[in-house]
Design a protein around this motif. Sequence first.
Motif, PDB file in Angstrom:
ATOM      1  N   ILE A 205      56.853  13.203  39.565  1.00  0.00           N
ATOM      2  CA  ILE A 205      55.865  12.894  40.612  1.00  0.00           C
ATOM      3  C   ILE A 205      55.619  14.155  41.424  1.00  0.00           C
ATOM      4  O   ILE A 205      56.569  14.871  41.771  1.00  0.00           O
ATOM      5  CB  ILE A 205      56.394  11.771  41.546  1.00  0.00           C
ATOM      6  N   LEU A 206      54.350  14.396  41.731  1.00  0.00           N
ATOM      7  CA  LEU A 206      53.992  15.530  42.599  1.00  0.00           C
ATOM      8  C   LEU A 206      53.237  14.986  43.805  1.00  0.00           C
ATOM      9  O   LEU A 206      52.302  14.206  43.650  1.00  0.00           O
ATOM     10  CB  LEU A 206      53.079  16.508  41.829  1.00  0.00           C
ATOM     11  N   ASP A 207      53.663  15.392  45.004  1.00  0.00           N
ATOM     12  CA  ASP A 207      52.925  15.052  46.223  1.00  0.00           C
ATOM     13  C   ASP A 207      52.452  16.362  46.852  1.00  0.00           C
ATOM     14  O   ASP A 207      53.256  17.265  47.098  1.00  0.00           O
ATOM     15  CB  ASP A 207      53.813  14.276  47.203  1.00  0.00           C
ATOM     16  N   LEU A 272      52.503  11.224  37.907  1.00  0.00           N
ATOM     17  CA  LEU A 272      51.879  10.676  39.124  1.00  0.00           C
ATOM     18  C   LEU A 272      51.683  11.820  40.110  1.00  0.00           C
ATOM     19  O   LEU A 272      52.635  12.573  40.385  1.00  0.00           O
ATOM     20  CB  LEU A 272      52.802   9.598  39.739  1.00  0.00           C
ATOM     21  N   ILE A 273      50.455  11.966  40.595  1.00  0.00           N
ATOM     22  CA  ILE A 273      50.171  13.012  41.595  1.00  0.00           C
ATOM     23  C   ILE A 273      49.483  12.341  42.781  1.00  0.00           C
ATOM     24  O   ILE A 273      48.479  11.643  42.611  1.00  0.00           O
ATOM     25  CB  ILE A 273      49.284  14.135  41.017  1.00  0.00           C
ATOM     26  N   LEU A 298      48.093  16.674  35.343  1.00  0.00           N
ATOM     27  CA  LEU A 298      48.386  15.263  35.076  1.00  0.00           C
ATOM     28  C   LEU A 298      48.488  14.999  33.569  1.00  0.00           C
ATOM     29  O   LEU A 298      47.643  15.437  32.793  1.00  0.00           O
ATOM     30  CB  LEU A 298      47.283  14.397  35.698  1.00  0.00           C
ATOM     31  N   ALA A 299      49.529  14.268  33.192  1.00  0.00           N
ATOM     32  CA  ALA A 299      49.732  13.928  31.774  1.00  0.00           C
ATOM     33  C   ALA A 299      48.783  12.807  31.359  1.00  0.00           C
ATOM     34  O   ALA A 299      48.397  11.981  32.195  1.00  0.00           O
ATOM     35  CB  ALA A 299      51.178  13.473  31.583  1.00  0.00           C
ATOM     36  N   LEU A 303      48.597   8.934  36.508  1.00  0.00           N
ATOM     37  CA  LEU A 303      47.768   8.431  37.614  1.00  0.00           C
ATOM     38  C   LEU A 303      47.735   9.440  38.740  1.00  0.00           C
ATOM     39  O   LEU A 303      48.762  10.025  39.103  1.00  0.00           O
ATOM     40  CB  LEU A 303      48.387   7.123  38.154  1.00  0.00           C
ATOM     41  N   THR A 304      46.538   9.640  39.313  1.00  0.00           N
ATOM     42  CA  THR A 304      46.477  10.353  40.587  1.00  0.00           C
ATOM     43  C   THR A 304      45.912   9.396  41.633  1.00  0.00           C
ATOM     44  O   THR A 304      44.941   8.683  41.372  1.00  0.00           O
ATOM     45  CB  THR A 304      45.678  11.670  40.491  1.00  0.00           C
TER      46      THR A 304
END
Length: 395
Positions: A205-207, A272-273, A298-299, A303-304
């Motif tokens: 996950i990236l925020d 997830l971003i 994103l893979a 989801l973004t």
Amino acid sequence: MSQQALPPSWQHVGRHALFPESTLDDTTRFDFLANMNGYLATRLGPKVKLAYEQRVRPAFEKEKGHAPQSRHEVRKAMAGDPVYQTWSALRRNTMEMRQQAGRGLVLRQLDALVEKARALNAGDDGLQLDPAVQVPRYASAVDIHCMPGGYHTELVADDVSAAANYDCGIFATTGGMLGRYNDGGGQALAQWLKEQHPQFRPRRILDIGCTCGHNVVPLAQAFPEAEVIAVDVAAPMLRYGHARARALGVNNIVFRQANGEALDYPDAHFDLITTAMFWHESSATAMPRKLREINRLLAPGGLTAHLEQPQYHGMDVYEQFVRDWDTYNNNEPFWGVMHEYDLRRMMAAAGFDPERYFETRVRGVVDRDIFPVASAQGEDHGRAALWTMFGAWKA
Ligand SMILES: C[S@@+](CC[C@H](N)C(=O)[O-])C[C@H]1O[C@@H](n2cnc3c(N)ncnc32)[C@H](O)[C@@H]1O
């Protein structure tokens, strides 16, 4: 007249090991400000609207032969109205006072806060600072929402003061409507994912623009097996955010100083971003760049998802004008222009399939035992716990 519920007292703010020590005077200052904000939104706000409907709009129509057709026409017409001027001046003053209340509280114990953060940040590599990262001009040119020095300014070595101020004051600014840990948006996203997409189990996950981590912590808690990367350009936020997460027992987030416009992860690295309250502080050139970067990172099947205040399209011009107050009076120069974008089109230009674009509303999740009224309250023109969530699934 129906009785409006008072906002919860600041004494209920969520405390953790790094949260500043406070006195009764601090609580009283924040309680005054939260109540003042509530008064301005729910009592004086309707009178501003009355002034518009009963004298400003009729005078405009008489002069121009038509009703105001844009929020800009409403703003220019309202500028000389005494009820609006009173409301606007008080609103600006409460924001300045909130910053000074938080800053006074933090600066008098800054040495101790820095030491506490150092201790909490020692012992793992979850805090990754990079002094070479430049704070972009759109994040440094003005003191965003009147925060002295913005998010990034450092007064002492290993400074956390801007973040401690942010962590203390946001509860007063929002009247507690984001929950005791100011994480109602992140909790809402985690809940939406569990309810709507129970099969979705992101591994990475990236925020982006995490600030002190309020809304990424609930995601890390919801997906404890996931590796979570929270990036921001502002070192004080990251120091505080990492220490705060550890103090809350959350150990699967790396807080990393980096610019979301260009990150050094490989293509398709994240499942997830997310962002929360981020885009209205990005410039018109930076936002498309960041969306392209999100698309790259994103893979497939990922989801973004982004939490923001609603776009202006289809909204009555008076409502747009009220929401746009921050653009002109609260050092939020991109607020208005961002809320005009066609987000589906912008995401398509960044490479997302427009068929997979979505927009929905989510309500901030709050601690109902302490805030029984919070989730029932209406919107506060940009400060409330009702979010627009937009995003896309990657093909
Ligand atoms: C309104 S705050 C976001 C709030 C935060 N997401 C939360 O959940 O509490 C905006 C943040 O974005 C950061 N920021 C601005 N430009 C950035 C960029 N290009 N890359 C990474 N972070 C950025 C700022 O330093 C600031 O901390």
